[in-house]
Design an enzyme around this catalytic site. Structure first.
Site, short mmCIF file in Angstrom:
data_model
loop_
_atom_site.label_atom_id
_atom_site.label_comp_id
_atom_site.label_asym_id
_atom_site.label_seq_id
_atom_site.Cartn_x
_atom_site.Cartn_y
_atom_site.Cartn_z
N ALA A 127 47.73 38.82 37.97
CA ALA A 127 46.96 38.62 39.38
C ALA A 127 46.93 39.53 39.56
O ALA A 127 47.52 40.22 40.91
CB ALA A 127 47.95 37.43 39.35
N GLU A 130 43.91 36.27 45.77
CA GLU A 130 44.78 35.46 46.67
C GLU A 130 43.68 34.56 47.29
O GLU A 130 42.58 34.54 47.65
CB GLU A 130 45.30 36.50 47.49
CG GLU A 130 46.03 37.74 46.27
CD GLU A 130 46.65 38.31 47.92
OE1 GLU A 130 46.99 38.33 48.70
OE2 GLU A 130 48.19 39.74 47.40
N PRO A 131 44.34 33.95 48.44
CA PRO A 131 43.95 32.70 48.57
C PRO A 131 42.89 33.31 49.86
O PRO A 131 41.25 33.51 50.05
CB PRO A 131 44.26 31.29 49.48
CG PRO A 131 46.25 31.85 49.02
CD PRO A 131 45.70 33.46 48.46
N GLY A 243 36.58 41.96 30.10
CA GLY A 243 36.02 40.75 30.61
C GLY A 243 34.31 40.90 31.01
O GLY A 243 34.07 39.84 30.78
N ARG A 269 15.02 13.54 16.94
CA ARG A 269 14.04 12.55 18.00
C ARG A 269 13.08 12.24 18.27
O ARG A 269 11.67 13.18 18.37
CB ARG A 269 14.88 12.91 19.01
CG ARG A 269 15.29 11.86 20.33
CD ARG A 269 15.79 10.66 19.91
NE ARG A 269 15.77 10.04 21.16
CZ ARG A 269 15.98 8.58 21.14
NH1 ARG A 269 17.12 8.55 20.58
NH2 ARG A 269 16.07 7.89 22.36
N GLY A 341 19.90 11.22 27.49
CA GLY A 341 21.11 10.71 27.72
C GLY A 341 22.79 11.06 27.09
O GLY A 341 23.27 11.11 27.35
N GLU A 364 36.08 36.56 36.84
CA GLU A 364 35.75 38.25 36.43
C GLU A 364 34.90 39.20 37.11
O GLU A 364 33.48 39.96 36.68
CB GLU A 364 36.06 38.44 35.35
CG GLU A 364 37.42 38.09 34.69
CD GLU A 364 37.74 37.94 33.67
OE1 GLU A 364 36.96 39.35 32.67
OE2 GLU A 364 38.62 37.53 32.97
C1 LIG Z 1 39.48 29.00 36.62
C2 LIG Z 1 39.20 30.50 37.38
C3 LIG Z 1 40.20 32.08 36.26
C4 LIG Z 1 40.51 33.01 37.04
N1 LIG Z 1 41.22 33.66 36.97
C5 LIG Z 1 41.80 34.94 36.94
C6 LIG Z 1 43.13 35.23 36.86
O1 LIG Z 1 43.27 35.78 35.35
N2 LIG Z 1 43.39 36.21 37.27
C7 LIG Z 1 42.84 36.94 38.73
O2 LIG Z 1 43.47 37.64 39.51
N3 LIG Z 1 41.76 35.87 39.28
C8 LIG Z 1 41.25 35.20 38.47
N4 LIG Z 1 40.10 34.05 39.22
C9 LIG Z 1 39.61 34.70 40.47
C10 LIG Z 1 37.98 34.73 40.37
O3 LIG Z 1 37.57 36.09 40.13
C11 LIG Z 1 38.20 34.56 41.79
O4 LIG Z 1 37.38 33.48 42.22
C12 LIG Z 1 36.33 35.29 42.19
O5 LIG Z 1 36.92 36.95 41.68
C13 LIG Z 1 36.24 35.76 42.99
O6 LIG Z 1 36.50 35.53 44.60
P1 LIG Z 1 36.76 34.23 45.30
O7 LIG Z 1 36.45 32.95 44.57
O8 LIG Z 1 38.03 34.00 46.39
O9 LIG Z 1 35.62 33.92 45.92
P2 LIG Z 1 34.55 34.83 47.46
O10 LIG Z 1 35.08 36.24 47.11
O11 LIG Z 1 34.71 34.29 48.17
O12 LIG Z 1 33.25 34.32 47.46
C14 LIG Z 1 32.58 33.14 48.19
C15 LIG Z 1 31.18 33.43 47.87
O13 LIG Z 1 30.50 34.55 48.31
C16 LIG Z 1 29.96 35.27 47.54
N5 LIG Z 1 30.26 37.12 47.82
C17 LIG Z 1 31.20 37.52 48.77
N6 LIG Z 1 30.69 38.40 48.90
C18 LIG Z 1 29.80 38.60 48.83
C19 LIG Z 1 29.07 39.99 49.16
N7 LIG Z 1 29.64 41.04 49.99
N8 LIG Z 1 27.78 40.25 48.91
C20 LIG Z 1 27.45 38.32 48.99
N9 LIG Z 1 27.96 37.90 48.53
C21 LIG Z 1 29.20 37.50 48.98
C22 LIG Z 1 30.43 35.30 46.04
O14 LIG Z 1 29.81 35.16 44.72
C23 LIG Z 1 30.40 34.27 46.64
O15 LIG Z 1 29.45 33.71 45.76
C24 LIG Z 1 39.85 33.29 38.55
C25 LIG Z 1 39.10 32.01 39.06
C26 LIG Z 1 38.73 31.09 38.40
C27 LIG Z 1 37.61 29.65 39.20
#
Ligand SMILES: Cc1cc2nc3c(=O)[nH]c(=O)nc-3n(C[C@H](O)[C@H](O)[C@H](O)COP(=O)(O)OP(=O)(O)OC[C@H]3O[C@@H](n4cnc5c(N)ncnc54)[C@H](O)[C@@H]3O)c2cc1C
Length: 390
Positions: A127, A130-131, A243, A269, A341, A364
């Site tokens: 982990a 974060e949000p 990864g 098909r 379809g 990742e």
């Molecule tokens: C199903 C799933 C499993 C996951 N598993 C894990 C896990 O096990 N552990 C863990 O820690 N995390 C995990 N994650 C988190 C994942 O790594 C993040 O969602 C990912 O890194 C993107 O971060 P974010 O969602 O906050 O998007 P944001 O960082 O908010 O990005 C939003 C958009 O803006 C773009 N963006 C952001 N900054 C820039 C920039 N400087 N230039 C251009 N574009 C930009 C991004 O590419 C994206 O398109 C998981 C996510 C999902 C959906």
């Protein structure tokens, strides 16, 4: 220049293929049926049973050092194996594995966390997200404050794979806000669920789902620090690095299987009195898919090879992840189109792949983060165009 697989690589690849064909592929219809009923494709005991069968076949702990009973395979072999596993949508992976960074554990922690994870007795999750901090992982806020022999953790993690099932979490927390996460201000903790964090399932467009982890005054003993104080961000990046070549390796297997389905469909098909494969529109979709698949294969194998050579794999891995994730999305989209379809129904696994692989462009490291790394390396002159051949 030799693009052939070695005898060993071919033998291992073929053995995994035989295992998947014999033991895993027959489960596919049942997995589809369960997932249509919103149940997990495989439950924990079924996965374990399959993993133990695979162990008898000789496959246990692909990346795990031999002293822990694993195979310690080179990255190229691991990549080839992940590709084979991608050829089935049954959520199977070999047993005997643990998060790569758990090997930084102390001897006591290894007994408590690493060994039971390898043995499949405990489930971990990692982990960092974060949000308010995903791509910008250095912006994490979950705080760990020292209190005597303990640390007290407050904050929230989100999108954590296995977060609902995990017995313990590897949590990257801020221990020194002044320094910042990137400069030694973050530390990784091994936190048992029993210490008091809770998880909340997150619905996604894929099967299964990650979880939010909530830490509300969770006390963690000092001895549960993984690695050194201040090493958390570095460990986090090491975890993510793994990864970068296994995800696109898996994508290649999915694309191979899906493309073969499209070819078979195009050859059977009929519309307007002829096989749909006689139309240039269909032929071009097949040709583009095969070309992109082949390009991804060599990019990804090259990134795994870079790991095995002891070179810095980040540039090559970012290119493999960026291209491999995009490739599988384009291929699955074309395969769905070729099936018309039927491709859109839940009778076939295509719509499932369509939903599954969308994630590959996000987790990742998003596409955009991979592009950032690739271009930054070039702009700063850290990498030359053409890589190791330049
Ligand atoms: C199903 C799933 C499993 C996951 N598993 C894990 C896990 O096990 N552990 C863990 O820690 N995390 C995990 N994650 C988190 C994942 O790594 C993040 O969602 C990912 O890194 C993107 O971060 P974010 O969602 O906050 O998007 P944001 O960082 O908010 O990005 C939003 C958009 O803006 C773009 N963006 C952001 N900054 C820039 C920039 N400087 N230039 C251009 N574009 C930009 C991004 O590419 C994206 O398109 C998981 C996510 C999902 C959906």
């Amino acid at each position: 220049m030799d693009f052939a697989l070695s005898e060993e690589e071919r033998a291992v690849r073929d053995t995994v293929r035989a295992f998947v064909t014999r033991e895993v592929l027959p489960l596919e219809q049942e997995v589809l049926r369960r997932e249509r009923a919103h149940q997990p494709g495989l439950d924990r005991s079924e996965l374990r049973e399959l993993q133990l069968k695979a162990k008898k076949f000789g496959f246990w702990g692909l990346a795990t050092p031999e002293e822990y009973g694993g195979m310690d395979l080179p990255a190229v072999l691991q990549s080839l194996i992940w590709t084979e596993l991608g050829r089935t949508f049954v959520p199977f992976r070999f047993g005997g594995e643990a998060d790569n960074i758990l090997f930084h554990a102390s001897e006591e922690q290894k007994r408590e966390f690493l060994v039971p994870t390898i043995e499949g007795e405990r489930i971990s999750c990692f982990a960092i997200t974060e949000p308010g901090a995903g791509s910008d992982a250095a912006n994490i806020k979950l705080r760990a404050r020292r209190d005597g022999d303990d640390w007290v953790l407050d904050g929230e993690k989100t999108f954590i794979t296995n977060g609902n099932d995990a017995d313990f979490a590897i949590v990257v927390a801020v221990t020194d806000p002044e320094k910042g996460a990137r400069n030694g201000g973050a530390t990784a903790f091994l936190v048992d669920r029993a210490m008091g964090w809770r998880s909340e399932f997150i619905q996604t467009m894929g099967e299964g789902g990650p979880a939010s982890l909530i830490f509300d005054g969770v006390r963690v003993p000092h001895r549960n620090i993984l690695g050194e104080i201040g090493q958390g961000f570095t460990l986090g990046m090491e975890w993510i690095g793994k990864g970068r070549y296994t995800i696109p390796s898996h994508a290649i297997g999915i694309a191979e299987r899906a493309l073969q389905m499209a070819i078979d469909h195009a050859n059977t098909r009929e519309t307007f009195g002829a096989k749909i494969g006689t139309n240039q529109a269909i032929q071009w979709m097949i040709a583009d898919s095969e070309t992109e698949l082949e390009a991804a294969r060599w990019l990804v194998l090259k990134s795994a090879w870079t790991v095995d050579q002891g070179l810095d794999p980040r540039h090559a891995s970012s290119m493999g992840k960026l291209y491999g994730a995009g490739m599988v999305n384009r291929v699955v989209d074309r395969v769905l189109q070729i099936h018309g379809g039927m491709g859109y129904t839940r009778e076939l696994p295509i719509e499932r792949w369509y939903r599954q692989v969308r994630l590959y462009r996000i987790f990742e490291g998003t596409d955009e983060m991979q592009r950032l790394i690739i271009s930054r390396d070039l702009l700063r002159g850290y990498t030359k165009i053409g890589g190791h051949l330049a």
